[in-house]
Design an enzyme around this catalytic site. Structure first.
Site, PDB file in Angstrom:
ATOM      1  N   SER A 141      -4.294  -3.513   0.040  1.00 37.03           N
ATOM      2  CA  SER A 141      -2.854  -3.506   0.245  1.00 37.03           C
ATOM      3  C   SER A 141      -2.321  -2.187   0.797  1.00 37.03           C
ATOM      4  O   SER A 141      -1.145  -2.089   1.143  1.00 37.03           O
ATOM      5  CB  SER A 141      -2.134  -3.828  -1.073  1.00 37.03           C
ATOM      6  OG  SER A 141      -2.440  -2.869  -2.069  1.00 37.03           O
ATOM      7  N   SER A 199      -7.937  -2.055  -2.693  1.00 35.50           N
ATOM      8  CA  SER A 199      -6.844  -1.762  -1.765  1.00 35.50           C
ATOM      9  C   SER A 199      -6.894  -0.392  -1.104  1.00 35.50           C
ATOM     10  O   SER A 199      -6.148  -0.136  -0.165  1.00 35.50           O
ATOM     11  CB  SER A 199      -5.499  -1.937  -2.468  1.00 35.50           C
ATOM     12  OG  SER A 199      -5.283  -3.290  -2.781  1.00 35.50           O
ATOM     13  N   LYS A 207       1.622   5.912  -0.083  1.00 39.65           N
ATOM     14  CA  LYS A 207       1.819   4.464  -0.143  1.00 39.65           C
ATOM     15  C   LYS A 207       3.130   4.155  -0.849  1.00 39.65           C
ATOM     16  O   LYS A 207       3.481   4.806  -1.846  1.00 39.65           O
ATOM     17  CB  LYS A 207       0.639   3.819  -0.875  1.00 39.65           C
ATOM     18  CG  LYS A 207       0.661   2.292  -0.904  1.00 39.65           C
ATOM     19  CD  LYS A 207      -0.607   1.760  -1.569  1.00 39.65           C
ATOM     20  CE  LYS A 207      -0.640   0.245  -1.621  1.00 39.65           C
ATOM     21  NZ  LYS A 207      -1.890  -0.274  -2.230  1.00 39.65           N
TER      22      LYS A 207
END
Length: 508
Positions: A171, A195, A96
């Site tokens: 996210s 997330s 990420k």
């Protein structure tokens, strides 16, 4: 003399900001008295920073376009080959884009962060490479990770590979799409309100938010230290356990890591089955205001599968769970405003590794604040209002209530091994169109947090795994365990995964 000395006018302005005022003579005295302190800062400036060495060669990579980035999920492609052998040999991993990978540009979903290139690898990155994996790039995330949708990144929305036009969740949005589409075997995401688990539920993959502190957050961009988590996202339960085996454990640099377990072997006992496990169906996790009935139905059906496999399954109640999202909100909003935004990501008052280049670069958001999306602006306005108007008392009270919530979960988990509920109350929403009303964009960003955010503040491990599908949109089942008992979650999840084909479990 590297440190620029303040003028007397600047000293006066700083003093006035604290509410005290200096006359001309006092200003002169302060200017003189401060000189020795500035000399000390010069000495610090001259010393080399103390950061971990980067071990594996890599290039800055590139941002893929067109068919090479069909879901908008890749932020950057850069192949970094790890050790020649290890537990993750042959596995491909996406990271990420709020996690530092040295030499590879990092955006954290934000236009204001563009141009930043970390000089260090996060601890989890080093561990993945040491275990023989190949990192193949950075995945898109939401703007500063302030959204549970997949529509706020400055590079554009991330499409759900199960049903394009729908959200992947966030996210860790890019991770959800890349794992679900088979473009990578594994991914590392972060979870402050859900997330890791939200995109896992929306995309039909497996995502684990470990116990708070089990995985070192060192080298990832913080939001609020008491809810910051990193966790694995994979296409199956065994791979998820293997990845956690590798990234879990203390690194001596992260103050979130307290009272860690001696063992971090989560894959070893994964085939133990569920016979004798006691599972509590959490009553307050069902029938939420925005719940889709077929989501609740699918999760209750999954509980019956576990019963048939030999687990005992009963309904349990934790009344305070219904207030869990409200308890989370002041911690997330006020904490993020103070630490991530006003504190330039790292804040103060903790021991560990500070990524000073990130602090410097992120501070530039102030000159470009109008570029921030409404998800970030709204959070900052809320957080600053309550911090300044109410002196942070609601942040403090929410932290106190988080201890009570943790204790209430712990009380039930004395009698039960696991709690079971929907990960999120609904399937993936349609992506909001560009230029839609703010209310629609905000709804798509925050509508799904009620069952995920409470376990960020309580710190319990929580996994999402797919349990069914309706109109091509996956449904997520959430299993929650005792703190540092990820092994039991994996054991249960693996037995369930082997017993059913979730893609053939169609509802509606």
């Amino acid at each position: 003399m590297a440190i620029k000395r303040p003028t007397l006018a600047q000293i006066s302005e700083i003093a006035a900001g604290f509410g005290f005022h200096l006359d001309e003579q006092e200003l002169a005295n302060y200017g003189e008295a401060l000189q020795g302190n500035f000399d000390a800062y010069d000495a610090i400036d001259a010393l080399p920073d103390h950061l971990p060495a980067v071990q594996y060669p890599r290039t800055p990579g590139y941002r893929p376009e067109g068919d090479e980035n069909r879901f908008g999920a890749w932020q950057r492609k850069s192949v970094i080959r790890g050790a020649p052998d290890g537990k993750l040999k042959g596995k491909t991993v996406a990271i990420k884009d709020n996690v530092c990978v040295a030499g590879v540009p990092m955006m954290n979903g934000a236009s204001t962060f563009e141009g930043y290139v970390p000089e260090i690898d996060a601890t989890v990155v080093t561990r993945v490479l040491d275990a023989g994996a190949t990192i193949v790039g950075k995945s898109v995330c939401e703007y500063f990770c302030f959204s549970g949708g997949s529509h706020t990144s400055t590079t554009g929305p991330v499409q759900n590979p199960r049903k394009p036009g729908h959200s992947t969740g966030g996210s860790s949005s890019g991770n959800g799409a890349l794992v679900a589409s088979g473009e990578v075997d594994m991914a590392i995401g972060s979870d402050q309100g859900g997330s890791v688990r939200i995109p896992s539920a929306y995309c039909g993959i497996v995502g684990m938010k470990p116990t708070h502190g089990l995985v070192p957050y060192t080298g990832a961009m913080p939001i609020e230290a008491t809810v910051d988590h990193l966790g694995p996202m994979t296409n199956n339960v065994l791979d998820n356990a293997l990845l956690l085996d590798v990234i879990a454990g203390g690194d001596g640099l992260d103050p979130r890591q307290l009272q860690l377990p001696a063992s971090t072997d989560y894959s070893g006992g994964i085939r133990g089955g569920v016979a004798g496990l006691r599972i509590g169906i959490l009553r307050e996790g069902f029938g939420l205001a925005n719940a889709e009935p077929l989501v609740d139905e699918a999760v209750r059906a999954a509980a019956q599968v576990l019963r048939k496999l030999g687990a005992s399954v009963d309904e349990v109640s934790v009344p305070l769970h219904a207030a869990g999202l409200a308890i989370w909100l002041p911690i997330a909003a006020e904490g993020a405003t103070q630490q991530m935004m006003k504190g330039n990501s790292h804040g103060f008052n903790w021991r560990g590794m500070y990524v000073t280049s990130m602090i410097d670069h992120h501070a530039g958001w102030r000159a470009r604040a109008d570029e921030l999306p409404d998800t970030v602006k709204l959070t900052m306005v809320l957080g600053e209002y309550f911090t300044s108007r109410y002196n942070g008392r609601y942040y403090g009270k929410s932290q106190n209530l988080a201890r009570r919530l943790r204790a209430d979960y712990d009380a039930v988990l004395q009698s039960y091994d696991l709690l079971l509920m929907p990960t999120v109350p609904l399937r993936a929403s349609k992506l909001p169109p560009a230029g839609c009303p703010m209310s629609e964009s905000l709804s798509r960003a925050f509508e799904m947090l009620a069952n995920t955010a409470p376990f960020d503040v309580s710190g319990h491990p929580a996994m999402s795994l797919p349990c069914g599908v309706a109109e091509d949109l996956p449904i997520g089942l959430q299993l929650v365990g005792r703190r540092f008992d990820e092994a039991t979650i994996y054991r249960c999840a693996y037995a369930y995964e082997q017993a059913i084909d979730w893609q053939q479990t169609k509802l509606g």
